[in-house]
Design a protein around this motif. Sequence first.
Motif, PDB file in Angstrom:
ATOM      1  N   ARG A 123       0.819  -1.187   0.020  1.00 25.54           N
ATOM      2  CA  ARG A 123       0.119  -0.130   0.154  1.00 25.54           C
ATOM      3  C   ARG A 123       0.625   1.194  -0.032  1.00 25.54           C
ATOM      4  O   ARG A 123       1.638   1.555   1.064  1.00 25.54           O
ATOM      5  N   SER A 226      -0.400  12.556   7.136  1.00 27.11           N
ATOM      6  CA  SER A 226      -1.070  12.024   8.393  1.00 27.11           C
ATOM      7  C   SER A 226      -2.594  11.821   7.902  1.00 27.11           C
ATOM      8  O   SER A 226      -2.908  10.779   8.090  1.00 27.11           O
ATOM      9  N   GLN A 229      -2.760   8.813   5.677  1.00 29.31           N
ATOM     10  CA  GLN A 229      -2.654   7.545   6.522  1.00 29.31           C
ATOM     11  C   GLN A 229      -3.937   7.167   7.115  1.00 29.31           C
ATOM     12  O   GLN A 229      -4.131   6.005   7.177  1.00 29.31           O
ATOM     13  N   ALA A 230      -4.660   8.047   7.629  1.00 34.08           N
ATOM     14  CA  ALA A 230      -5.924   7.800   8.424  1.00 34.08           C
ATOM     15  C   ALA A 230      -6.815   7.183   7.483  1.00 34.08           C
ATOM     16  O   ALA A 230      -7.834   6.414   7.921  1.00 34.08           O
ATOM     17  N   ASP A 233      -4.185   3.914   5.310  1.00 36.81           N
ATOM     18  CA  ASP A 233      -3.009   3.175   6.052  1.00 36.81           C
ATOM     19  C   ASP A 233      -2.032   2.358   5.115  1.00 36.81           C
ATOM     20  O   ASP A 233      -1.757   1.370   5.383  1.00 36.81           O
ATOM     21  N   ASP A 235       2.014   1.979   3.953  1.00 35.44           N
ATOM     22  CA  ASP A 235       3.375   1.750   4.469  1.00 35.44           C
ATOM     23  C   ASP A 235       4.256   2.490   3.896  1.00 35.44           C
ATOM     24  O   ASP A 235       5.402   2.583   4.396  1.00 35.44           O
ATOM     25  N   ASN A 264       1.064   5.792  13.042  1.00 30.76           N
ATOM     26  CA  ASN A 264       1.897   4.880  12.784  1.00 30.76           C
ATOM     27  C   ASN A 264       3.086   5.084  11.943  1.00 30.76           C
ATOM     28  O   ASN A 264       3.100   5.971  11.104  1.00 30.76           O
ATOM     29  N   ILE A 266       5.656   5.450   9.060  1.00 28.35           N
ATOM     30  CA  ILE A 266       5.458   5.210   7.358  1.00 28.35           C
ATOM     31  C   ILE A 266       6.973   5.399   6.907  1.00 28.35           C
ATOM     32  O   ILE A 266       7.629   6.475   7.300  1.00 28.35           O
TER      33      ILE A 266
END
Length: 289
Positions: A123, A226, A229-230, A233, A235, A264, A266
Amino acid sequence: MKVLGVDIGGTKIRFGIIDDDYKVHLDTKVPTTFPLYDTLENEILNVLEKHPEIERIGIGTHGFVDSKRGRVVYATELLPGWSNTEVKTQLELATNRRVEVDNDANVAALAEAKLGAAKDSERSVCLTLGTGLGGGVILDGYVVSGGPNGGAAEIGHMILYPHGHPCPCGHNGCAEQYVSGTALKRRIEEAGLTYTPETLFEHITDDPEAEALVKAFTSDLAVVISSLQAIFDMDTVVIGGGVSESADQWFDYLHDELNHHLLNPIHVTTAQYENDAGMLGAASLVLDV
């Protein structure tokens, strides 16, 4: 199998004959002239006449693209007259080959995911920091694209600051008005500095105003990452475009800001293919199907 990968830009159209191993057998370009569809069809037919072994055609282009229909829903004046063009339908009739079309940022993201900086990720998000903020999202090997208006993953038009700086799209506060090469030029002018975006980063350590501007820029970029990412998600985040060429001077600032915003960790890296990503990614639209 050999396919034709086509990268349509505002000043040039690039054509590459590419095989299953992504080896490039031909790499040529012509100026972008208008009417654009006529130029595109004529140039492709010329290539096919010389290379009839080409079985399929993949195209990456600026604009909002309905990738299922292969239709350009909307393009800015960078490509006048290109909006509402049924590229796939018309080219398949003209060439008797399968044709697939997608947005240029999406195909660049595909190239990085399949061959480049994100090839070990399932991802990934590719951000292109140039004149605007382009973006492509790859989830489990598939590009997030299309939609009824061709606007899926138009990351540059996420609202970063409601009631902020006006954007050519008609809204205010879009991310690309704060995170792009053009945005950097405006920030520099508003700060009363005389740097170019390239020289700005060279003065981070000796000019407090330059450092403050870079911190504001990287903070906004960290917020964009960010937020993505929310939603996705991912990587890996791959950063390309002209601003990425000086990434070694501002990446530490970005990582500091990411530490304050990410849910988390990245992996954030720079693009591997840059100028070749559009052509290779366009080819991947028809190689891996």
